[in-house]
Motif scaffolding. Sequence first.
Motif, PDB file in Angstrom:
ATOM      1  N   HIS A  75      -6.032  -3.513  -2.566  1.00  0.00           N
ATOM      2  CA  HIS A  75      -5.701  -2.651  -1.418  1.00  0.00           C
ATOM      3  C   HIS A  75      -6.021  -1.185  -1.696  1.00  0.00           C
ATOM      4  O   HIS A  75      -6.053  -0.369  -0.772  1.00  0.00           O
ATOM      5  CB  HIS A  75      -4.209  -2.784  -1.077  1.00  0.00           C
ATOM      6  N   ARG A  76      -6.278  -0.842  -2.952  1.00  0.00           N
ATOM      7  CA  ARG A  76      -6.565   0.554  -3.312  1.00  0.00           C
ATOM      8  C   ARG A  76      -8.038   0.906  -3.155  1.00  0.00           C
ATOM      9  O   ARG A  76      -8.407   2.086  -3.233  1.00  0.00           O
ATOM     10  CB  ARG A  76      -6.121   0.803  -4.743  1.00  0.00           C
ATOM     11  N   MET A  77      -8.869  -0.098  -2.967  1.00  0.00           N
ATOM     12  CA  MET A  77     -10.298   0.152  -2.802  1.00  0.00           C
ATOM     13  C   MET A  77     -10.626   0.269  -1.312  1.00  0.00           C
ATOM     14  O   MET A  77      -9.989  -0.387  -0.490  1.00  0.00           O
ATOM     15  CB  MET A  77     -11.099  -0.989  -3.451  1.00  0.00           C
ATOM     16  N   PRO A  78     -11.587   1.107  -0.910  1.00  0.00           N
ATOM     17  CA  PRO A  78     -12.515   1.864  -1.766  1.00  0.00           C
ATOM     18  C   PRO A  78     -12.040   3.271  -2.112  1.00  0.00           C
ATOM     19  O   PRO A  78     -12.778   4.034  -2.734  1.00  0.00           O
ATOM     20  CB  PRO A  78     -13.775   1.928  -0.889  1.00  0.00           C
ATOM     21  N   LYS A  79     -10.803   3.637  -1.737  1.00  0.00           N
ATOM     22  CA  LYS A  79     -10.340   4.991  -2.044  1.00  0.00           C
ATOM     23  C   LYS A  79     -10.315   5.251  -3.550  1.00  0.00           C
ATOM     24  O   LYS A  79     -10.533   6.374  -4.009  1.00  0.00           O
ATOM     25  CB  LYS A  79      -8.951   5.221  -1.449  1.00  0.00           C
ATOM     26  N   THR A  80     -10.006   4.209  -4.319  1.00  0.00           N
ATOM     27  CA  THR A  80     -10.026   4.312  -5.777  1.00  0.00           C
ATOM     28  C   THR A  80     -11.250   3.578  -6.291  1.00  0.00           C
ATOM     29  O   THR A  80     -11.506   2.438  -5.894  1.00  0.00           O
ATOM     30  CB  THR A  80      -8.757   3.694  -6.383  1.00  0.00           C
ATOM     31  N   SER A  81     -12.013   4.213  -7.152  1.00  0.00           N
ATOM     32  CA  SER A  81     -13.262   3.620  -7.624  1.00  0.00           C
ATOM     33  C   SER A  81     -12.999   2.437  -8.548  1.00  0.00           C
ATOM     34  O   SER A  81     -11.948   2.348  -9.198  1.00  0.00           O
ATOM     35  CB  SER A  81     -14.090   4.672  -8.375  1.00  0.00           C
ATOM     36  N   SER A  95       0.815  -1.216   0.000  1.00  0.00           N
ATOM     37  CA  SER A  95       0.000   0.000   0.000  1.00  0.00           C
ATOM     38  C   SER A  95       0.847   1.263   0.000  1.00  0.00           C
ATOM     39  O   SER A  95       0.369   2.339  -0.346  1.00  0.00           O
ATOM     40  CB  SER A  95      -0.952   0.007   1.206  1.00  0.00           C
TER      41      SER A  95
END
Length: 250
Positions: free
Chosen positions: A110-116, A82
């Motif tokens: 690991h990028r969700m939910p910050k990235t749609s 991350s």
Amino acid sequence: MTKVANVILQAENIVARYGPVEVLHGINLNVKEGEIVSLLGSNGAGKTTLLNCICGLHSSKEGKVRFRGEEITKVPAELVVSRGMAHVPERRQIFSTMTVEDNLWLGASHRMPKTSKKEIAKEMETVYQRFPILAERKWQMGGTLSGGQQQMLAIGRALLSRPQLLLLDEPSLGLAPLIAKEILTIVQEIRAEWGTTVLLVEQNARAALAISDRAYVLSTGTVMLEGTSEEIMNDPRVQSAYLGHAHEAV
């Protein structure tokens, strides 16, 4: 004035053991932003162990690892990802009973939910453009792919974590020479197109040195040599041990 690249990775005095056996004896290494750096050495030299110490898969007994100026020595591997480091392990280790597409989604998990999901799907299309064969086989199970296709999938999965530093462990292992050459060309293109820094462990020393800026040569858990790829290529000790012919494995 020429701008000096920032050091993105520093490994300082790394000591690692398996049980009572010490396999790394105070390794020092650094990688600058935008470089491809090769890590060479014979089987058992400690290359994979060093990568695992850097990314948090193996705990070093002594020493420090700094990534982008921050110490990550004791940070769990999932948190290292991350922070911008991705690891493509030896023998790929994809999920054989999951589809190509699902394997790729895991790379971005690991990028969700910050990235749609919409944004990640757009990035996945970029990966499919880079590896068209994966687009053709997106609904196949990972285990049905050829070795070269599985390596492409493993690299694509890592790229979807949006790494600033990509650790590649023996990407050409077990592949036919033409496929291995294609994979290493892809490594160069990833650096050029994505701006990704690469630390590469590769069995074919000649091929690795041809695409890298600098290299370290490990011998029984210590750094035997370091320098530019040209310097390493021209060193008589390296020529004798590893460059006897074009396909010498290290």
